[in-house]
Design an enzyme around this catalytic site. Sequence first.
Site, PDB file in Angstrom:
ATOM      1  N   TYR A  34       0.837  -1.202   0.000  1.00  0.00           N
ATOM      2  CA  TYR A  34       0.000   0.000   0.000  1.00  0.00           C
ATOM      3  C   TYR A  34       0.875   1.256   0.000  1.00  0.00           C
ATOM      4  CZ  TYR A  34      -3.303   3.579   1.496  1.00  0.00           C
ATOM      5  OH  TYR A  34      -4.048   4.721   1.569  1.00  0.00           O
ATOM      6  N   SER A 116      -3.190  13.892   6.853  1.00  0.00           N
ATOM      7  CA  SER A 116      -4.219  13.608   5.862  1.00  0.00           C
ATOM      8  C   SER A 116      -5.574  13.394   6.533  1.00  0.00           C
ATOM      9  CB  SER A 116      -3.858  12.352   5.059  1.00  0.00           C
ATOM     10  OG  SER A 116      -4.938  11.941   4.244  1.00  0.00           O
ATOM     11  N   GLN A 137      -4.266  18.284   5.351  1.00  0.00           N
ATOM     12  CA  GLN A 137      -4.704  18.094   3.970  1.00  0.00           C
ATOM     13  C   GLN A 137      -6.147  17.618   3.953  1.00  0.00           C
ATOM     14  OE1 GLN A 137      -2.725  15.826   0.402  1.00  0.00           O
ATOM     15  NE2 GLN A 137      -4.103  14.408   1.427  1.00  0.00           N
ATOM     16  N   LYS A 261      -2.941  21.035  -3.536  1.00  0.00           N
ATOM     17  CA  LYS A 261      -1.984  19.964  -3.816  1.00  0.00           C
ATOM     18  C   LYS A 261      -2.491  19.128  -4.993  1.00  0.00           C
ATOM     19  CE  LYS A 261       0.445  16.079  -1.639  1.00  0.00           C
ATOM     20  NZ  LYS A 261      -0.180  14.903  -2.266  1.00  0.00           N
ATOM     21  N   HIS A 285       0.425  12.804  -6.969  1.00  0.00           N
ATOM     22  CA  HIS A 285      -0.060  11.880  -5.936  1.00  0.00           C
ATOM     23  C   HIS A 285       0.861  10.665  -5.799  1.00  0.00           C
ATOM     24  CE1 HIS A 285      -3.727  11.534  -3.399  1.00  0.00           C
ATOM     25  NE2 HIS A 285      -3.346  10.285  -3.281  1.00  0.00           N
ATOM     26  N   ARG A 288       0.250   7.563  -8.000  1.00  0.00           N
ATOM     27  CA  ARG A 288      -0.813   6.662  -7.565  1.00  0.00           C
ATOM     28  C   ARG A 288      -2.149   6.926  -8.256  1.00  0.00           C
ATOM     29  NH1 ARG A 288       0.213   4.017  -2.772  1.00  0.00           N
ATOM     30  NH2 ARG A 288      -1.867   4.269  -1.879  1.00  0.00           N
TER      31      ARG A 288
END
Length: 387
Positions: A34, A116, A137, A261, A285, A288
Site C-alpha cells: 500500500y 491527511s 490536507q 496539492k 499523488h 498513484r
Amino acid sequence: MSKKIAFQYNSKYPSVTDLRKKAKSRIPKFAFDYLDGGTNEELNLFRNENDFDEIYLKPQYLHVAGDVDMSVELFGRRYSAPFGISPIGLQGLMWPNAPEILAKAAAKHDVPYILSTVSTASIERIAEVSDGKAWFQLYHPTENRLRDDILRRLKDVECPVLVVLVDVPSFGLRYREIKSGLSMPPKMNISNVIQAMLRPTWGIKTLQHGIPSFATLKPYMEKGLDLAQLGQFMNRTFTGKVNIEKVKAIRDIWNGPLVLKGITTDQDMQAAISLGVDGVIVSNHGGRQIDAGESSIKSLTHLAQNPSYKEKIKIMLDGGIRSGVDLARAHAVGSEFNFMGRPFMYGVGALGNQGGEHTINMFKAQLYQVMQQLTLENVSQFPGRLI
C-alpha cells in the site's frame, strides 16, 4: 571558512534505499505494498524518481562562501530546512502510531508535517503532539456540512496551513492494493493474516496502539461499521471532484494560508492564482493516480519557468525526492519548498519511534553537504548552479 554542523542519525541507514530495505523486512507485505505501490503498471511511480537524474548542478570551487543556512521562510514562519512531511493515508496501518511519531519529530526539528484526512490520527491529537504546528490536507467531502465541520475543528486548534487535495476525481487502480484487499471496501484475507504473523514487532505494536482507523472521520461515522460498510461510507463521503466553485467556497471560509496539492498544468495554476490561493504543491499523488502523466519534477520545471507565477504564489514540490541531492535539484529548477511521504514512512517502518528524527536529520545532512560542495550559503542560490 564555513563552520561544520553535525546531524545525528543512525549510520547503519544513511540513505532512503537503506531505510526502505529495512522497513520492508518489518512491515507486512499488504501494508508495505500500500505504501510502496503506484497505479496501473507503476510507470509514473518510477518516472517520479528517475527524472531527477536528468538535472545537473555545477560547483564554483573558487567562490568564497559563508556559513550554510538551510532555513526557509514560508507563510510567515521560518522552517529549519526546505522540506516537510507529506500527507499519507492509513499511516498507522503501515506502522503503528506513525502519525504521532512523525508529527512530534517534525515539531521538534521545525519542519512541517501534513496530516491527511484519511490518516489514522485525529486533528485534535496531532495538534496536541505537534504544539499546533501541523498542517492539514483536506480530502473534499461530498457534503458541505462535513467540510464546514472539519474546517471548524481546524480553526479550533489554530491549524497554520490548510492544504486541499485536488487530484483525486476518482481512486486510482492500484493493482497491488487490489490483490492484497486494501482497495475499497477493504478486507483481511488469510494471506494478509499470515503476512501479519510474519512481522511480530508490527503485530505487537499494533496491539499496543489499537487497530488503526480513520480517526478524524470517526465523529461522522455510524458506530460498529464492518469493513464493507466502511468502504461504502468512504465512497459515499468522498465521491466527486474538486472544482473552482468548491475551492472558492473554502477560500471564503478559510482565512489562513491555503494551498492546493496536485497542480500540474498552466490552466490549473492560473485558476489557483485567480482564486487567491497562497501556494500550490506540484504533485501527481506519488504516481498513484495516473500512469500516463509526467513526473512531478517535470511538471514543476515547466511551471517554475513562468516568472509571473512566482510573483503571485508559492510553488512547492511533492514526489520522487529520495535524497538531499534531489532536494538540491528541485530548488535548482524552481521549487521553493518540498515534501516527501514514502521516505519518512520507510524511516518509521525501519526505526520505529526514532524513524522520524532519523530521516529529518539524514536529509538535512545530505542537503548540507551538497550546499557546501556547491559553495552556497542559502537555498535561494541553487538556480544559479543549474547546468
